[in-house]
Scaffold this active site. Structure first.
Site, mmCIF file in Angstrom:
data_model
loop_
_atom_site.group_PDB
_atom_site.id
_atom_site.type_symbol
_atom_site.label_atom_id
_atom_site.label_comp_id
_atom_site.label_asym_id
_atom_site.label_seq_id
_atom_site.Cartn_x
_atom_site.Cartn_y
_atom_site.Cartn_z
ATOM 1 C CE1 TYR A 280 25.460 5.191 52.638
ATOM 2 C CE2 TYR A 280 24.858 7.439 53.203
ATOM 3 C CZ TYR A 280 24.533 6.209 52.666
ATOM 4 O OH TYR A 280 23.269 6.005 52.140
HETATM 5 P P1 NAD Z 1 19.168 -1.790 54.019
HETATM 6 O O1 NAD Z 1 20.502 -2.111 54.598
HETATM 7 O O2 NAD Z 1 17.972 -2.142 54.818
HETATM 8 O O3 NAD Z 1 19.030 -2.467 52.571
HETATM 9 C C1 NAD Z 1 20.125 -2.701 51.727
HETATM 10 C C2 NAD Z 1 20.129 -4.183 51.339
HETATM 11 O O4 NAD Z 1 21.167 -4.416 50.391
HETATM 12 C C3 NAD Z 1 20.381 -5.122 52.511
HETATM 13 O O5 NAD Z 1 19.289 -6.010 52.694
HETATM 14 C C4 NAD Z 1 21.667 -5.869 52.136
HETATM 15 O O6 NAD Z 1 21.643 -7.229 52.543
HETATM 16 C C5 NAD Z 1 21.697 -5.715 50.634
HETATM 17 N N1 NAD Z 1 23.054 -5.740 50.046
HETATM 18 C C6 NAD Z 1 24.115 -4.974 50.404
HETATM 19 N N2 NAD Z 1 25.174 -5.289 49.635
HETATM 20 C C7 NAD Z 1 24.769 -6.260 48.759
HETATM 21 C C8 NAD Z 1 25.414 -6.974 47.714
HETATM 22 N N3 NAD Z 1 26.719 -6.795 47.417
HETATM 23 N N4 NAD Z 1 24.699 -7.880 47.005
HETATM 24 C C9 NAD Z 1 23.399 -8.093 47.300
HETATM 25 N N5 NAD Z 1 22.723 -7.444 48.295
HETATM 26 C C10 NAD Z 1 23.419 -6.546 49.018
HETATM 27 O O7 NAD Z 1 19.202 -0.230 53.669
HETATM 28 P P2 NAD Z 1 18.019 0.797 53.309
HETATM 29 O O8 NAD Z 1 17.874 1.734 54.430
HETATM 30 O O9 NAD Z 1 16.826 0.044 52.798
HETATM 31 O O10 NAD Z 1 18.707 1.614 52.102
HETATM 32 C C11 NAD Z 1 18.449 1.268 50.750
HETATM 33 C C12 NAD Z 1 19.244 2.211 49.857
HETATM 34 O O11 NAD Z 1 18.843 3.555 50.077
HETATM 35 C C13 NAD Z 1 20.745 2.188 50.103
HETATM 36 O O12 NAD Z 1 21.395 2.389 48.863
HETATM 37 C C14 NAD Z 1 20.972 3.380 51.013
HETATM 38 O O13 NAD Z 1 22.288 3.869 50.934
HETATM 39 C C15 NAD Z 1 19.967 4.360 50.453
HETATM 40 N N6 NAD Z 1 19.494 5.387 51.381
HETATM 41 C C16 NAD Z 1 18.774 5.025 52.485
HETATM 42 C C17 NAD Z 1 18.280 6.023 53.335
HETATM 43 C C18 NAD Z 1 17.465 5.721 54.548
HETATM 44 O O14 NAD Z 1 17.084 6.665 55.241
HETATM 45 N N7 NAD Z 1 17.176 4.458 54.844
HETATM 46 C C19 NAD Z 1 18.519 7.366 53.022
HETATM 47 C C20 NAD Z 1 19.301 7.683 51.921
HETATM 48 C C21 NAD Z 1 19.760 6.681 51.079
HETATM 49 C C1 UGA Z 2 20.127 8.221 57.278
HETATM 50 C C2 UGA Z 2 20.560 6.807 56.806
HETATM 51 O O1 UGA Z 2 21.088 6.054 57.892
HETATM 52 C C3 UGA Z 2 21.598 6.870 55.711
HETATM 53 O O2 UGA Z 2 21.777 5.558 55.171
HETATM 54 C C4 UGA Z 2 21.101 7.787 54.676
HETATM 55 O O3 UGA Z 2 21.941 7.851 53.597
HETATM 56 C C5 UGA Z 2 20.833 9.167 55.264
HETATM 57 O O4 UGA Z 2 19.773 9.000 56.209
HETATM 58 C C6 UGA Z 2 20.378 10.154 54.248
HETATM 59 O O5 UGA Z 2 19.309 10.725 54.353
HETATM 60 O O6 UGA Z 2 21.129 10.385 53.315
HETATM 61 P P1 UGA Z 2 20.856 9.852 59.188
HETATM 62 O O7 UGA Z 2 20.276 11.121 58.713
HETATM 63 O O8 UGA Z 2 22.100 9.919 60.014
HETATM 64 O O9 UGA Z 2 21.204 8.856 57.985
HETATM 65 O O10 UGA Z 2 19.680 9.077 59.916
HETATM 66 P P2 UGA Z 2 19.483 8.525 61.395
HETATM 67 O O11 UGA Z 2 20.457 7.464 61.720
HETATM 68 O O12 UGA Z 2 18.051 8.182 61.540
HETATM 69 O O13 UGA Z 2 19.839 9.811 62.292
HETATM 70 C C7 UGA Z 2 19.022 10.964 62.321
HETATM 71 C C8 UGA Z 2 19.563 11.937 63.345
HETATM 72 O O14 UGA Z 2 19.489 11.340 64.640
HETATM 73 C C9 UGA Z 2 21.021 12.321 63.137
HETATM 74 O O15 UGA Z 2 21.170 13.693 63.393
HETATM 75 C C10 UGA Z 2 21.771 11.531 64.200
HETATM 76 O O16 UGA Z 2 22.917 12.189 64.692
HETATM 77 C C11 UGA Z 2 20.742 11.426 65.288
HETATM 78 N N1 UGA Z 2 20.922 10.216 66.128
HETATM 79 C C12 UGA Z 2 20.999 8.990 65.571
HETATM 80 C C13 UGA Z 2 20.995 10.357 67.486
HETATM 81 O O17 UGA Z 2 20.934 11.492 68.029
HETATM 82 N N2 UGA Z 2 21.138 9.256 68.258
HETATM 83 C C14 UGA Z 2 21.204 7.994 67.727
HETATM 84 O O18 UGA Z 2 21.333 6.997 68.489
HETATM 85 C C15 UGA Z 2 21.128 7.873 66.337
#
Ligand code: NAD
Ligand code: UGA
Length: 316
Positions: free
Chosen positions: A146
């Site tokens: 990823y």
């Molecule tokens: P999310 O899965 O809730 O939202 C992503 C949305 O994109 C989904 O609703 C999905 O249906 C849509 N999607 C995916 N592929 C598509 C396509 N081909 N066409 C149209 N729609 C499409 O995820 P999120 O947590 O809201 O993340 C949003 C963005 O932020 C992502 O790019 C993710 O990688 C990035 N990001 C999220 C986190 C986090 O902590 N949530 C951290 C770092 C980066």
């Molecule tokens: C999250 C998002 O899922 C990614 O899409 C995003 O890109 C990433 O943040 C980011 O900041 O770049 P992550 O940090 O793995 O990834 O977030 P969580 O899934 O909330 O996990 C946080 C921590 O909890 C991690 O250390 C993970 O190992 C731990 N974890 C997660 C557990 O111990 N148990 C679980 O069931 C899930």
């Protein structure tokens, strides 16, 4: 404004913030089945009541993106396949959703005149970073497929900025939490299990840390990036709430008034041990200052999940 991934966790909050600013929003979302699509329907429910909001339910790869991008001032590209740990098994999906889709959008953007193309990247580009807190100029060394796709996303953005002047701004979000958090993420799982009285599975010893970012702060930084972000730049958007999973479990135990059960498992491949954002660049260029205190942020996610459970119970 065009918001891709507008029905997702971060994208739906962003669309609402844009509407509050008085902007017209076109949201695009394919409602992928990565998690329960009913949650995405809920995410867009409020925005759909606003006459300044249009939702296009379609896959970005099946749309005429140039036509969609031409009339807008800025694009927020949040659509992606997120999730670190399952990215080992489904690389083709990650490559399609995170790399090919971004490439197609950049191709469309180079033919029109946009003020900004803001692109969601991730703290996952850093992997086990050589220094903490980590600045944007550290060489990315992701530890998951990823993360590799997010590096590729950023590199493509930079190429289109250099070669065609597409005003791309990449945002490295750090583990975002709050209402509407994706159900695969740690806090959502943790709260859901704790409300059922079941143990949460901790990957590793629980001493791994994340720079958790409350979603409203991430949105404030994202909107600022569309107005003040330097084209070609990448910014860390961290929350200033770096803590270990063990301490998160303790905070949730405090909020619930009882100890949250846990079981310790092996660490997962692809998980970085620690993340911490150096936000000096975002502070300087975007005026970004995370404002939400962790305890209050976790409490608001807890309240949202409690309400979801109550609604589900009243329907059954
Ligand atoms: P999310 O899965 O809730 O939202 C992503 C949305 O994109 C989904 O609703 C999905 O249906 C849509 N999607 C995916 N592929 C598509 C396509 N081909 N066409 C149209 N729609 C499409 O995820 P999120 O947590 O809201 O993340 C949003 C963005 O932020 C992502 O790019 C993710 O990688 C990035 N990001 C999220 C986190 C986090 O902590 N949530 C951290 C770092 C980066
Ligand atoms: C999250 C998002 O899922 C990614 O899409 C995003 O890109 C990433 O943040 C980011 O900041 O770049 P992550 O940090 O793995 O990834 O977030 P969580 O899934 O909330 O996990 C946080 C921590 O909890 C991690 O250390 C993970 O190992 C731990 N974890 C997660 C557990 O111990 N148990 C679980 O069931 C899930």
């Amino acid at each position: 404004m065009l918001v891709t991934g507008g029905a997702g966790f971060i994208g739906s909050h962003l669309a609402e913030r844009c509407l509050e600013r008085g902007w017209h929003v076109v949201a695009i979302d394919a409602f992928t089945d990565y998690y329960d699509q009913r949650l995405k329907r809920r995410n867009v429910a409020r925005a759909l009541e606003d006459p300044s909001y249009d939702l296009i339910e379609a896959d970005l790869l099946e749309l005429d993106l140039e036509e969609l991008v031409r009339p807008v001032a800025a694009v927020f590209h949040l659509a992606a396949q997120p999730g670190v740990r399952i990215s080992w098994d489904q690389f083709e999906l990650y490559a399609r959703q995170n790399v090919t889709v971004t490439h197609r959008l950049l191709e469309a953007a180079r033919k029109v005149s946009l003020e900004r193309l803001v692109i969601a990247s991730s703290s996952s580009v850093y992997g086990d970073a050589e220094s903490l807190p980590t600045g944007e100029d550290v060489v990315p060394r992701p530890v998951s497929p990823y993360g590799v796709t997010k590096v590729a996303t950023e590199q493509l953005a930079h190429v289109y900025w250099r070669s065609f002047g597409v005003p791309t701004v990449c945002l490295r979000y750090f583990t975002v939490y709050g209402p509407r958090q994706r159900p695969d993420m740690a806090f959502n799982r943790l709260i859901a299990l704790a409300l059922r009285g079941e143990p949460f599975e901790v990957y590793g010893d629980g001493e791994q840390t994340r720079d958790f970012t409350f979603v409203a702060d991430a949105i404030t930084g994202t909107v600022a990036a569309s107005e003040r972000g330097k084209p070609g730049a990448a910014y860390n958007l961290g929350g200033g709430s770096r803590r270990s999973m063990n301490s998160v479990l303790d905070t949730l135990s405090d909020l619930l008034g009882r100890s949250v059960e846990r079981a310790y498992l092996q660490p997962q491949r692809g998980d970085a041990r620690d993340t911490a954002a150096d936000i000096a660049r975002a502070q300087g260029d975007l005026g970004y200052e995370p404002a939400y205190e962790f305890h209050a942020g976790l409490e608001s996610q807890l309240a949202w999940q409690q309400a979801l459970v109550e609604t589900a119970e009243s329907l059954s």
